[in-house]
Design a protein around this motif. Structure first.
Motif, mmCIF file in Angstrom:
data_model
loop_
_atom_site.group_PDB
_atom_site.id
_atom_site.type_symbol
_atom_site.label_atom_id
_atom_site.label_comp_id
_atom_site.label_asym_id
_atom_site.label_seq_id
_atom_site.Cartn_x
_atom_site.Cartn_y
_atom_site.Cartn_z
ATOM 1 N N MET A 185 0.815 -1.216 0.000
ATOM 2 C CA MET A 185 0.000 0.000 0.000
ATOM 3 C C MET A 185 0.844 1.259 0.000
ATOM 4 S SD MET A 185 0.396 1.656 3.130
ATOM 5 C CE MET A 185 -1.069 2.624 3.295
ATOM 6 N N GLN A 186 0.201 2.327 -0.479
ATOM 7 C CA GLN A 186 0.731 3.680 -0.358
ATOM 8 C C GLN A 186 -0.461 4.583 -0.122
ATOM 9 O OE1 GLN A 186 2.807 5.286 -3.758
ATOM 10 N NE2 GLN A 186 2.854 7.329 -2.889
ATOM 11 N N ASP A 187 -0.308 5.492 0.812
ATOM 12 C CA ASP A 187 -1.374 6.475 1.005
ATOM 13 C C ASP A 187 -0.780 7.867 1.143
ATOM 14 O OD1 ASP A 187 -0.338 6.236 3.587
ATOM 15 O OD2 ASP A 187 -2.271 6.018 4.553
ATOM 16 N N ARG A 188 -1.554 8.825 0.713
ATOM 17 C CA ARG A 188 -1.206 10.246 0.850
ATOM 18 C C ARG A 188 -2.343 10.871 1.614
ATOM 19 N NH1 ARG A 188 2.032 14.133 1.879
ATOM 20 N NH2 ARG A 188 1.839 16.002 0.632
ATOM 21 N N VAL A 189 -2.040 11.534 2.717
ATOM 22 C CA VAL A 189 -3.044 12.163 3.565
ATOM 23 C C VAL A 189 -2.620 13.602 3.804
ATOM 24 C CG1 VAL A 189 -4.277 12.057 5.765
ATOM 25 C CG2 VAL A 189 -3.458 9.931 4.695
ATOM 26 N N ILE A 190 -3.495 14.538 3.447
ATOM 27 C CA ILE A 190 -3.244 15.958 3.681
ATOM 28 C C ILE A 190 -4.414 16.503 4.480
ATOM 29 C CG2 ILE A 190 -2.860 18.223 2.650
ATOM 30 C CD1 ILE A 190 -1.847 16.728 0.128
ATOM 31 N N TRP A 191 -4.133 16.931 5.714
ATOM 32 C CA TRP A 191 -5.186 17.430 6.578
ATOM 33 C C TRP A 191 -5.442 18.902 6.324
ATOM 34 C CZ3 TRP A 191 -1.677 13.813 8.383
ATOM 35 C CH2 TRP A 191 -2.235 12.613 8.830
ATOM 36 N N ASP A 192 -6.708 19.280 6.494
ATOM 37 C CA ASP A 192 -7.058 20.695 6.449
ATOM 38 C C ASP A 192 -6.362 21.391 7.608
ATOM 39 O OD1 ASP A 192 -8.683 20.128 4.296
ATOM 40 O OD2 ASP A 192 -10.515 20.031 5.486
ATOM 41 N N SER A 193 -6.195 22.683 7.507
ATOM 42 C CA SER A 193 -5.482 23.462 8.507
ATOM 43 C C SER A 193 -5.991 23.174 9.921
ATOM 44 C CB SER A 193 -5.654 24.949 8.203
ATOM 45 O OG SER A 193 -4.982 25.710 9.163
ATOM 46 N N GLY A 194 -5.058 22.809 10.785
ATOM 47 C CA GLY A 194 -5.382 22.595 12.188
ATOM 48 C C GLY A 194 -6.089 21.286 12.490
ATOM 49 N N GLN A 195 -6.278 20.404 11.535
ATOM 50 C CA GLN A 195 -7.033 19.171 11.750
ATOM 51 C C GLN A 195 -6.159 17.920 11.905
ATOM 52 O OE1 GLN A 195 -10.330 19.082 12.185
ATOM 53 N NE2 GLN A 195 -10.387 21.294 11.976
ATOM 54 N N SER A 196 -4.846 18.052 11.779
ATOM 55 C CA SER A 196 -3.985 16.884 11.821
ATOM 56 C C SER A 196 -3.960 16.255 13.204
ATOM 57 C CB SER A 196 -2.555 17.262 11.424
ATOM 58 O OG SER A 196 -1.691 16.167 11.619
#
Length: 163
Positions: A110-121
């Motif tokens: 597997m490979q995943d890319r996760v980008i959180w909205d500002s302040g949500q990480s």
């Protein structure tokens, strides 16, 4: 170069007839995992929940230090908490599938890319990660043609974090 003409019994009103073969268990499990990625990335939580058995177990202990999440409700809640406010892209490939009756196992690269909205990480102060590893899964056949994920363990080999 000249292409061979198809036999006439394969033509219907000038169109080719498809030769469909029944879906094998391997095909069904690969389709299940493809839906997993699509429904997770599109945040279709109802459809995503339907992929799991009622007593499913999610183990991400290696990444989070949290104990496994037991039961479909707890599993979905944990995943929603982690990525509901993120843009994600999950990719799986190279499945190693073993089927034994109404039970099966698989390991997926597997490979995943996760980008959180500002302040949500959930991993401050990071805004995104790219992970590489494996899903180790078990499945149960819910009815004659319908497989469900019974357990999922995520092991990451590498995580790249954005600041």
């Amino acid at each position: 170069m000249r292409l061979a003409r198809l036999p006439s019994d394969r033509r219907v009103s000038g169109c080719l007839r498809a030769n469909f073969t029944p879906m094998t268990d391997h095909d069904a499990l690969q389709a299940l995992k493809a839906r997993y990625c699509r429904l997770l990335d599109t945040k279709d939580w109802a459809g995503f929940a339907d992929l799991f058995t009622e007593d499913a177990v999610l183990d991400v202990t290696a990444d989070t230090g949290q104990p496994p999440f037991c039961g479909r409700g707890a599993l979905i809640a944990a995943i929603q908490h982690a990525v509901a406010h993120a843009r994600t892209a999950h990719h799986v490939h190279s499945p190693e599938i073993t089927v034994e009756g109404d039970r099966a196992t698989a390991i997926w690269a597997m490979q995943d890319r996760v980008i959180w909205d500002s302040g949500q990480s959930p991993i401050p102060p990071h805004t995104g990660i790219t992970g590489y590893g494996h899903y180790h899964e078990t499945y149960r056949r819910a009815d004659s043609d319908n497989w469900r994920i019974a357990s999922l363990t995520l092991t990451r080999l590498l995580v790249e974090m954005d600041d």
